[in-house]
Design an enzyme around this catalytic site. Sequence first.
Site, PDB file in Angstrom:
ATOM      1  N   SER A 146    -125.018 -51.932 100.926  1.00 52.22           N
ATOM      2  CA  SER A 146    -125.494 -52.789 102.004  1.00 52.22           C
ATOM      3  C   SER A 146    -125.144 -54.232 101.658  1.00 52.22           C
ATOM      4  O   SER A 146    -124.031 -54.505 101.207  1.00 52.22           O
ATOM      5  CB  SER A 146    -126.999 -52.590 102.203  1.00 52.22           C
ATOM      6  N   TYR A 160    -122.781 -59.081 111.377  1.00 49.08           N
ATOM      7  CA  TYR A 160    -122.671 -58.393 110.091  1.00 49.08           C
ATOM      8  C   TYR A 160    -124.049 -57.913 109.640  1.00 49.08           C
ATOM      9  O   TYR A 160    -124.213 -56.767 109.202  1.00 49.08           O
ATOM     10  CB  TYR A 160    -122.060 -59.343 109.055  1.00 49.08           C
ATOM     11  N   LYS A 164    -125.597 -54.015 108.886  1.00 54.07           N
ATOM     12  CA  LYS A 164    -126.244 -53.619 107.630  1.00 54.07           C
ATOM     13  C   LYS A 164    -127.714 -53.234 107.848  1.00 54.07           C
ATOM     14  O   LYS A 164    -128.237 -52.339 107.178  1.00 54.07           O
ATOM     15  CB  LYS A 164    -126.125 -54.753 106.603  1.00 54.07           C
TER      16      LYS A 164
END
Length: 291
Positions: A146, A160, A164
Site C-alpha cells: 500500500s 492515488y 490505496k
Amino acid sequence: MTTADTATTATAAGRVWFVTGASRGLGHAFARAALERGDRVVAAARSTASLDELAAEHEGRVLALPLDVTDRAGVFAVVARAVEHFGGLDVVVNNAGILSSGMIEEFTEAEARAQMEVNFFGALWVGQAVLPHLRARRSGHIVQISSIAALGGFPSTGMYSASKFALEGLSEALAMEAAPFGVKVSIVQPGGYWTDLYTSMTSTTPNDAYAPLRAALEKQWAEGSVDSEPRLAAEAVMKLVDSDDPPLRLLLGSMVYDLAFDISRRRMDTWARWEQVSRAAEKAVPAPTTG
C-alpha cells in the site's frame, strides 16, 4: 522480544515468491532479497528486460514473466504458469502500481480509471488468481504493498490515495476470508524510497486556480522529503513473512510511523468532540411495516 525476533525461519528456505512490478523499485528489491535467501521467485512485470541480470545471477530460481495486471485473463494465465513451473506459491507480493498526480477536479475519466485499474483492480485480479492455489495448500502469505497515501488524503495525490484506500479495504476483508484456509494477508504501508515512482508518474493538466497550492506543495516537498534505499523495505518484508504471527498492517519508516499516530489521534479527537451528535443519531425502533 518482538514477534519478528521469535519468528521461525526454518520454513523460509525454498519458498516460492510471486512478485508483481518486479522489474524495478521495491518489487525488484523484494525479488532480489528473496533470491539471496535461497528462495525462488516468479518475477512478473510489464517488461522483463531488466530482469535478465537477476535471472543470470540466480540460474534456475527466477521465472521472469511479462504481465499487465490490468488484464484479468492474463493474470490468471501467468499465475497458472507460475504454479506449474515451480509446483506452487508461498508468498504473493502485490507490488505493481502507478502514481497519477493532480487535483481531484482536474482528473479526466480515463486518468481516474487508469489509476484504479492498476493499483486496485490489478491487486484484486492477482488475489483472485492465487487464492485457489493457496487454499488448496492451506498455507501462504499475500502481501499488499500500500502506501503512506492510505493513511490519509493529501493534495495532488487524492486519486492515488483513493486507490490505496480501496486496496486496504479489500485487504481487510480478504484477510478474514482467507484466514480459515491458513492463508495470511498483510498490508505494508511504505514511506518514501528511491524508486522511479515519482519520475514515472503521470500528471493531470493543471488548472490555474490551484497554482498557489501547487507552489506551496513544491516548497514543502523540497524541504521535507525523506527517502530511503529500497533494500531497507525488502529487509522489513523478509521479517514480515518469517513471522509466525504477522500483523495485518506494517508501517515502514519513522516518518510514516509518526504520521500514522498523528492522524489517528486527530481522528479520535474529532470523534470525541462530536460524540454527542454521533450517539444521538442512533435509536433502535421496530422494523417499519409495509403495505
